[in-house]
Design a protein around this motif. Sequence first.
Motif, PDB file in Angstrom:
ATOM      1  N   HIS A  61       5.475  10.688  -3.687  1.00 40.88           N
ATOM      2  CA  HIS A  61       3.952  10.627  -2.628  1.00 40.88           C
ATOM      3  C   HIS A  61       3.713  12.001  -1.389  1.00 40.88           C
ATOM      4  O   HIS A  61       2.036  12.723  -1.389  1.00 40.88           O
ATOM      5  N   ASN A 118      -3.288  -0.121  -5.622  1.00 42.28           N
ATOM      6  CA  ASN A 118      -2.174  -0.085  -3.727  1.00 42.28           C
ATOM      7  C   ASN A 118      -1.748   1.302  -4.549  1.00 42.28           C
ATOM      8  O   ASN A 118      -1.419   1.613  -3.912  1.00 42.28           O
ATOM      9  N   GLY A 119      -2.134   2.186  -5.176  1.00 43.99           N
ATOM     10  CA  GLY A 119      -2.174   4.172  -5.294  1.00 43.99           C
ATOM     11  C   GLY A 119      -0.996   4.232  -5.540  1.00 43.99           C
ATOM     12  O   GLY A 119      -0.494   5.828  -5.338  1.00 43.99           O
ATOM     13  N   SER A 145       0.325  -1.119  -0.144  1.00 50.41           N
ATOM     14  CA  SER A 145       0.039   0.092  -0.059  1.00 50.41           C
ATOM     15  C   SER A 145       0.915   1.245   0.062  1.00 50.41           C
ATOM     16  O   SER A 145       1.261   1.475   1.237  1.00 50.41           O
ATOM     17  N   CYS A 146       0.718   2.283  -1.087  1.00 51.85           N
ATOM     18  CA  CYS A 146       0.927   3.418  -0.867  1.00 51.85           C
ATOM     19  C   CYS A 146       0.597   4.835   0.016  1.00 51.85           C
ATOM     20  O   CYS A 146       1.510   4.930   0.710  1.00 51.85           O
ATOM     21  N   ALA A 147      -0.409   4.060   0.534  1.00 51.47           N
ATOM     22  CA  ALA A 147      -0.927   5.455   1.877  1.00 51.47           C
ATOM     23  C   ALA A 147      -0.227   4.922   2.587  1.00 51.47           C
ATOM     24  O   ALA A 147      -0.127   5.584   4.202  1.00 51.47           O
TER      25      ALA A 147
END
Length: 186
Positions: free
Chosen positions: A79, A116-117, A46-48
């Motif tokens: 990001h 996954n962003g 997950s990037c977040a």
Amino acid sequence: MTTNTKPTILMVPGLRDHVSDHWQTLLQYKLPNAVSVPPLEHDKLSCAARVAALDAELAKIDGPVILVAHSAGVMITVHWAQQHNREIHGALLATPADLDTPLPAGYPTIDALAENGWHPTPRKRLPFPSIVGASRNDPLAQFDRVSAMATDWGSRLVDLGEVGHLNPAAGFGVWAMAETLIDELV
């Protein structure tokens, strides 16, 4: 909170997290003012979650910070920079992985990265000084694409030559040039 007048060096590893013989890990142990974003226990793709982990580690540091990111850690950093407003002294962004193009076998697929962003890669100018180290033969990113990212981010591009992905598989444990580039940001 840690209070320093000398910048804290915060390592931002890529998706494979901490590898004992990786230059980031070795450099962290060498520098007295270095710490690292800890590995994730959940949501590892997950990037977040990765951005939140970076932000949580930054919240523990009071004073100037230099980010030292590698591979997908560079993408985590860019990001984060688009979403947060904390002052950063500078960033060394080493061999960013191009997550907008298919990666070699054994790495996440472009669809998994999108889910996954990770897409699109932020291309807005970074709000802090930065140096991008680019490899001429990186299996995870073509030099011309990394060069374009560096331009968009307002980063100084350093041509590292043929260093592969600048990881143990490419023959890098210690990467002496990292300290020289960090010193330029101090």
